[in-house]
Write a protein that holds these residues in place. Structure first.
Motif, PDB file in Angstrom:
ATOM      1  N   ASP A  46       0.862  -1.179   0.000  1.00  0.00           N
ATOM      2  CA  ASP A  46       0.000   0.000   0.000  1.00  0.00           C
ATOM      3  C   ASP A  46       0.900   1.230   0.000  1.00  0.00           C
ATOM      4  N   PRO A  48       0.468   4.913  -1.095  1.00  0.00           N
ATOM      5  CA  PRO A  48      -0.392   5.994  -1.605  1.00  0.00           C
ATOM      6  C   PRO A  48       0.429   7.107  -2.243  1.00  0.00           C
ATOM      7  N   GLY A  58      -0.814   2.904   7.726  1.00  0.00           N
ATOM      8  CA  GLY A  58      -1.246   2.265   6.496  1.00  0.00           C
ATOM      9  C   GLY A  58      -0.331   2.492   5.310  1.00  0.00           C
ATOM     10  N   ASP A  59       0.676   3.324   5.477  1.00  0.00           N
ATOM     11  CA  ASP A  59       1.609   3.616   4.389  1.00  0.00           C
ATOM     12  C   ASP A  59       2.784   2.641   4.465  1.00  0.00           C
ATOM     13  N   ASP A  60       2.965   1.833   3.417  1.00  0.00           N
ATOM     14  CA  ASP A  60       4.058   0.855   3.395  1.00  0.00           C
ATOM     15  C   ASP A  60       5.362   1.428   2.850  1.00  0.00           C
TER      16      ASP A  60
END
Length: 200
Positions: A46, A48, A58-60
């Motif tokens: 993920d 973005p 949530g940011d990989d």
């Protein structure tokens, strides 16, 4: 020495990637030279849009960024779509934009003293354009790009078979991949002995 191969295929694992298949030749040549090679497929993560290193929960991307700064060698793998790098490759470069203002403890820009190369595949021509776009962006960030730091494969004009379904052109592409690995390793080794000093 460490190398990171970042795949910008549009395919999620475990679907086979033509570009990764060609990239594996360069990775193997680096492994033979004692380089510790890691692989990342961005389509599985993920990531973005943005131009900062960390966009929060949530940011990989931050863990990819960590691997980038731990690696002396970066190889970007991208298919050709509409004569251009994949949208994921563009996303990667936009996220790497933050590295332009990041520095090591001694003030050296974080991408300095690292080398980069590009692997491209596609059914139609456009590989040199894709290589130029990705290479130019990596150079802007501070990476050193040795001569012949790329390889590519394409079937020719018009639609046709992909890399893994034909032997057409493999010998040239694979020989060029091994030469790319040789040049990346040689220049990375030279920079390790005599790095670019901090500005000023």
């Amino acid at each position: 020495m460490k190398a990171l191969f970042v795949s910008c295929t549009l395919k999620k694992s475990p679907e086979r990637s033509n570009t990764e298949t060609l990239g594996a030749v360069a990775a193997g040549a680096l492994t033979e030279r004692g380089v510790d090679v890691s692989h990342v497929r961005l389509a599985d993560l993920d990531v973005p849009p943005g131009v900062v290193t960390d966009l929060g929960p949530g940011d990989d991307w931050p863990r990819v960024h960590e691997q980038l700064v731990e690696s002396e060698i970066l190889v970007v793998l991208t298919p050709t779509w509409l004569g251009r790098p994949s949208s994921i490759a563009q996303r990667m470069l936009e996220r790497m934009d933050a590295m332009m203002t990041e520095t090591a403890d001694d003030g050296t820009p974080v991408a300095y003293n690292r080398v980069a190369g590009v692997v491209v595949t596609g059914n139609e021509d456009g590989a040199h354009h894709v290589i130029s776009e990705v290479s130019g962006a990596l150079n802007d960030l501070g990476y050193t790009l040795p001569g012949q730091a790329w390889t590519y494969w394409n079937q020719g004009p018009g639609p046709g078979k992909d890399y893994v379904s034909t032997g057409h052109g493999h010998e040239w592409s694979q020989n060029t991949a091994r030469l790319m690995a040789h040049n990346l390793f040689s220049v990375a080794s030279a920079l390790a002995v005599r790095p670019v000093p901090p500005p000023g």
